[in-house]
Design a protein around this motif. Structure first.
Motif, short mmCIF file in Angstrom:
data_model
loop_
_atom_site.label_atom_id
_atom_site.label_comp_id
_atom_site.label_asym_id
_atom_site.label_seq_id
_atom_site.Cartn_x
_atom_site.Cartn_y
_atom_site.Cartn_z
N GLU A 51 50.02 33.28 51.21
CA GLU A 51 49.96 31.92 50.70
C GLU A 51 50.10 30.97 51.88
O GLU A 51 50.77 31.28 52.87
N CYS A 81 48.85 39.91 50.21
CA CYS A 81 48.92 38.62 49.53
C CYS A 81 49.52 37.57 50.46
O CYS A 81 50.67 37.70 50.89
N SER A 107 42.27 33.07 48.81
CA SER A 107 41.24 33.48 47.84
C SER A 107 40.99 34.98 47.85
O SER A 107 40.54 35.55 46.87
N ALA A 156 50.58 26.63 52.93
CA ALA A 156 50.94 25.28 52.49
C ALA A 156 50.55 24.31 53.59
O ALA A 156 50.82 24.54 54.77
N SER A 157 49.91 23.23 53.19
CA SER A 157 49.47 22.22 54.15
C SER A 157 50.59 21.21 54.39
O SER A 157 51.18 20.68 53.45
N SER A 202 53.21 36.17 49.66
CA SER A 202 53.40 35.74 48.27
C SER A 202 54.31 36.68 47.48
O SER A 202 54.91 36.28 46.50
N VAL A 256 53.59 22.66 48.44
CA VAL A 256 52.77 23.33 47.44
C VAL A 256 52.06 24.50 48.12
O VAL A 256 51.31 24.29 49.08
N TRP A 257 52.33 25.70 47.64
CA TRP A 257 51.75 26.91 48.21
C TRP A 257 50.47 27.26 47.47
O TRP A 257 50.41 27.17 46.25
N ARG A 258 49.45 27.69 48.22
CA ARG A 258 48.18 28.14 47.65
C ARG A 258 47.94 29.58 48.08
O ARG A 258 48.03 29.89 49.26
N LYS A 259 47.61 30.42 47.12
CA LYS A 259 47.32 31.82 47.44
C LYS A 259 45.92 31.91 48.06
O LYS A 259 44.99 31.26 47.60
#
Length: 61
Positions: free
Chosen positions: A23, A21, A12, A25-26, A36, A7-10
């Motif tokens: 992203e 941009c 902030s 992922a943990s 991104s 699951v990628w998170r952009k």
């Protein structure tokens, strides 16, 4: 390393109209980073400690 299910998170501070941009992922003990705007492009995978040092260095720019 297969990153297709993560699951990628952009970030902030990334904006839809900007050119910076990122992203992340943990993963267990690791963090994956990608552009991104190019989700199928290269990814960088680093340890959590390395990611923390990178984030701190970028904050200080």
């Amino acid at each position: 390393m297969d990153l297709s299910g993560v699951v990628w998170r952009k970030a902030s501070r990334s904006h839809d109209d900007g050119d910076q941009c990122v992203e992340a992922a943990s993963l267990p003990d690791l963090v994956a980073i990608r552009d991104s705007k190019d989700p199928d492009g290269p990814k960088l995978v680093v340890s959590r400690g390395e990611f923390q040092r990178l984030a701190e260095a970028l904050k200080n720019l």
